[in-house]
Scaffold this active site. Structure first.
Site, PDB file in Angstrom:
ATOM      1  CG  ASP A 195      -1.913   1.057   1.364  1.00 40.37           C
ATOM      2  OD1 ASP A 195      -2.806   0.875   0.402  1.00 40.37           O
ATOM      3  OD2 ASP A 195      -1.724   1.845   2.129  1.00 40.37           O
ATOM      4  CD  GLU A 250      -2.190   2.511  -3.658  1.00 39.67           C
ATOM      5  OE1 GLU A 250      -3.215   3.046  -3.918  1.00 39.67           O
ATOM      6  OE2 GLU A 250      -1.623   2.344  -2.521  1.00 39.67           O
TER       7      GLU A 250
HETATM    8  C1  GLC Z   1      -4.248   2.629  -0.886  1.00 41.94           C
HETATM    9  C2  GLC Z   1      -5.535   2.004  -0.625  1.00 41.94           C
HETATM   10  C3  GLC Z   1      -6.749   2.863  -0.152  1.00 41.94           C
HETATM   11  C4  GLC Z   1      -6.415   3.526   1.494  1.00 41.94           C
HETATM   12  C5  GLC Z   1      -5.092   4.353   1.297  1.00 41.94           C
HETATM   13  C6  GLC Z   1      -4.638   4.542   2.387  1.00 41.94           C
HETATM   14  O1  GLC Z   1      -4.492   3.760  -1.803  1.00 41.94           O
HETATM   15  O2  GLC Z   1      -5.834   1.212  -1.665  1.00 41.94           O
HETATM   16  O3  GLC Z   1      -7.863   1.969   0.038  1.00 41.94           O
HETATM   17  O4  GLC Z   1      -7.247   4.230   1.635  1.00 41.94           O
HETATM   18  O5  GLC Z   1      -4.062   3.597   0.581  1.00 41.94           O
HETATM   19  O6  GLC Z   1      -4.096   3.270   3.124  1.00 41.94           O
END
Ligand code: GLC
Length: 516
Positions: A195, A250
């Protein structure tokens, strides 16, 4: 890869929230759907201020989602079903209920317990009196990224107030996360979805980003060079285990070079490429996105990744319905888009419910919305609850088999979802579910013989996307009028084709004989 948003997948405990037992009870469904692996969103102990992305303990299971034994049983069963399992790891921030943050708050200013987070003094406004936040950094969820404590210090939270950012310059934080990875790898997970992977290190000068906050975030808040050392260490840990353990990051960036840096052979195996999810329904737009995505990973040797929907964005059935046109056009386009997605080289990430053609639930009343985005922007941004409504499995009314009858799901489910349940679609050859199963089965059969390279025709059209990988040609007609099919035998189409015509908002896979 199939994203399981655990809280909304299947409720095995009867409390209206999905859980690990629920996932375990539906593994045969996922195997039969034809996916290779599951990504489980966070199930760790959490106050759920951000749906579990506010982790209070990285090596536990929240009682509402089950126990560690449930987790072990799920992984064992998934493996027995031929499914791999990756889990979400959330290193950028913790919950404000995490032991570390509570210790930090209990400690005086300057105490080492505060070193694990990002505490700063405020700054004086130009009039020299009132104190403001240390800089102008915005929270991704709206408002300032700083929260003031009663002792006058401010702490950084790039997301919700309940998600204080960790200080990755603290060696203890770094070591602790390595132990977290080992904890789950020892329990048999096949890897991690990381994440906010680019966010861990911040500009040590904490300089203002100014009006152009979005662009300035890159290199200041996101994608600092220091982050790569972390993933090189993580890669070594992954490789010290047997099997093919992997990590997908991500990484939000619009710079291909920046993305490629995360994919160097000693760093992450994959990074999400979100541009398909952001692209409008347009042949030139899709073509540009695909070519750019392939070019971005090309120098790295990593596989490209493709996403149409996720727990963070409005579902694509609804996105493709805009601007509002013919009713049902979003569903037709979602079917058509699937064949494009699954014909591409690399990894396709599906989001639970897209195989049922679920739309975004846009009319959730404000009082049931739980996403902090909605709260922090006073409802200006509706937030992401609309794509997180539980999965309808069976029956004619809420909770549609998601939870035992009589149980209220954590988000209300629309009254008109009876025709979208797994049960309703199961035996119907015309359903979205049957179409996903056919496409995934055919992809499994064809993919091993297809080259990774994509060939494009010399004369790209504005109406359709046509590309070839060896024997397979994929044609997606984004216009409303029929176009001529490329050569080959149609082996699968998102709607009936007539003669040599591909109708509007339709796609087809065509196979030509293997070259001699
Ligand atoms: C990422 C996740 C999202 C979350 C954010 C903060 O973007 O996919 O759902 O709110 O991180 O952790």
């Amino acid at each position: 890869m199939y994203e399981v948003y655990v809280r909304s997948f299947a409720d095995g405990g009867g409390d209206g929230e999905g859980d690990l037992r629920g996932v375990r009870s539906r593994l045969a469904y996922l195997r039969d759907l034809g996916v290779d692996a599951l990504w489980l969103t966070p199930f760790y102990p959490s106050p759920l201020a951000d749906g579990g992305y506010d982790v209070a303990d990285h090596t536990g299971v929240d009682p509402r989602f089950g126990t560690l034994d449930d987790f072990d049983a799920l992984v064992a069963d998934a493996h027995a079903h031929g499914l791999r399992v990756i889990i979400d790891i959330v290193p950028n921030h913790t919950s404000d209920r995490h032991r570390w943050f509570r210790e930090a708050l209990a400690a005086p200013i300057g105490d080492p317990a505060r070193e694990r987070y990002v505490f700063r003094p405020g700054r004086r406004n130009p009039d020299g009196r009132m104190e403001g936040p240390p800089n102008d950094w915005p929270s991704m969820f709206g408002g300032s990224a700083w929260e003031r404590l009663p002792d006058g210090q401010w702490y950084l939270h790039l997301y919700a107030r309940e998600q204080p950012d960790l200080n990755w310059r603290d060696p203890g934080v770094r070591r602790a996360f390595e132990d977290v990875l080992r904890f789950w790898l020892d329990r048999g997970v096949d890897g991690f979805r990381i994440d906010v992977a680019a966010g861990l290190f911040k500009d040590p000068a904490f300089a203002d980003v100014g009006a152009d906050a979005r662009t300035a975030l890159h290199g200041r808040i996101y994608s600092r060079p220091e982050v790569h050392g972390v993933y090189r260490d993580w890669r070594r840990i992954l490789e010290s285990y047997d099997g093919d353990r992997m990590a997908v990051g991500e990484v939000w960036t619009d710079s291909p070079d920046e993305l490629a840096r995360f994919l160097r052979p000693d760093e992450l195996h994959q990074a999400f490429q979100f541009d398909l999810q952001l692209a409008p329904w347009s042949a030139p737009a899709f073509r540009d996105v695909i070519q750019a995505a392939v070019a971005a990973v090309e120098p790295t040797g990593a596989a490209p990744t493709w996403v149409l929907s996720s727990h963070d964005m409005p579902r694509h059935v609804t996105r493709y319905e805009r601007p509002p046109g013919v009713p049902g056009i979003g569903t037709a386009r979602a079917r058509a888009a699937l064949l494009m997605l699954l014909a591409l080289p690399g990894s396709a990430y599906l989001y639970q419910g897209e195989e049922l053609g679920l739309p975004e639930v846009e009319d959730l009343p404000d009082e049931v919305r739980q996403d902090p985005i909605s709260r922090r922007t006073g409802g200006k941004r509706p937030g992401r609850d609309g794509c997180r409504v539980p999965i309808p499995w069976s029956g004619a009314k809420e909770p549609y088999g998601f939870a035992p009858d009589g149980t209220r799901p954590w988000l209300p489910m629309p009254p008109d979802w009876a025709s979208l349940t797994v049960e309703a679609q199961d035996g119907d050859p015309a359903s979205m579910l049957s179409f996903y199963r056919s496409a995934l089965a055919l992809r499994r059969e064809l993919a091993p013989s297809l080259p990774e390279e994509i060939e494009w025709p010399d004369d790209p059209s504005d109406a359709s996307v046509v590309f070839r990988r060896g024997r397979l040609t994929c044609a997606l007609n984004c216009s409303d009028n029929p176009v001529r099919l490329p050569p080959g035998e149609v082996v699968l189409a998102s709607a009936a084709c007539y003669g040599d015509l591909l109708p509007g908002n339709t796609s087809a896979w065509l196979v030509t004989d293997a070259p001699s």
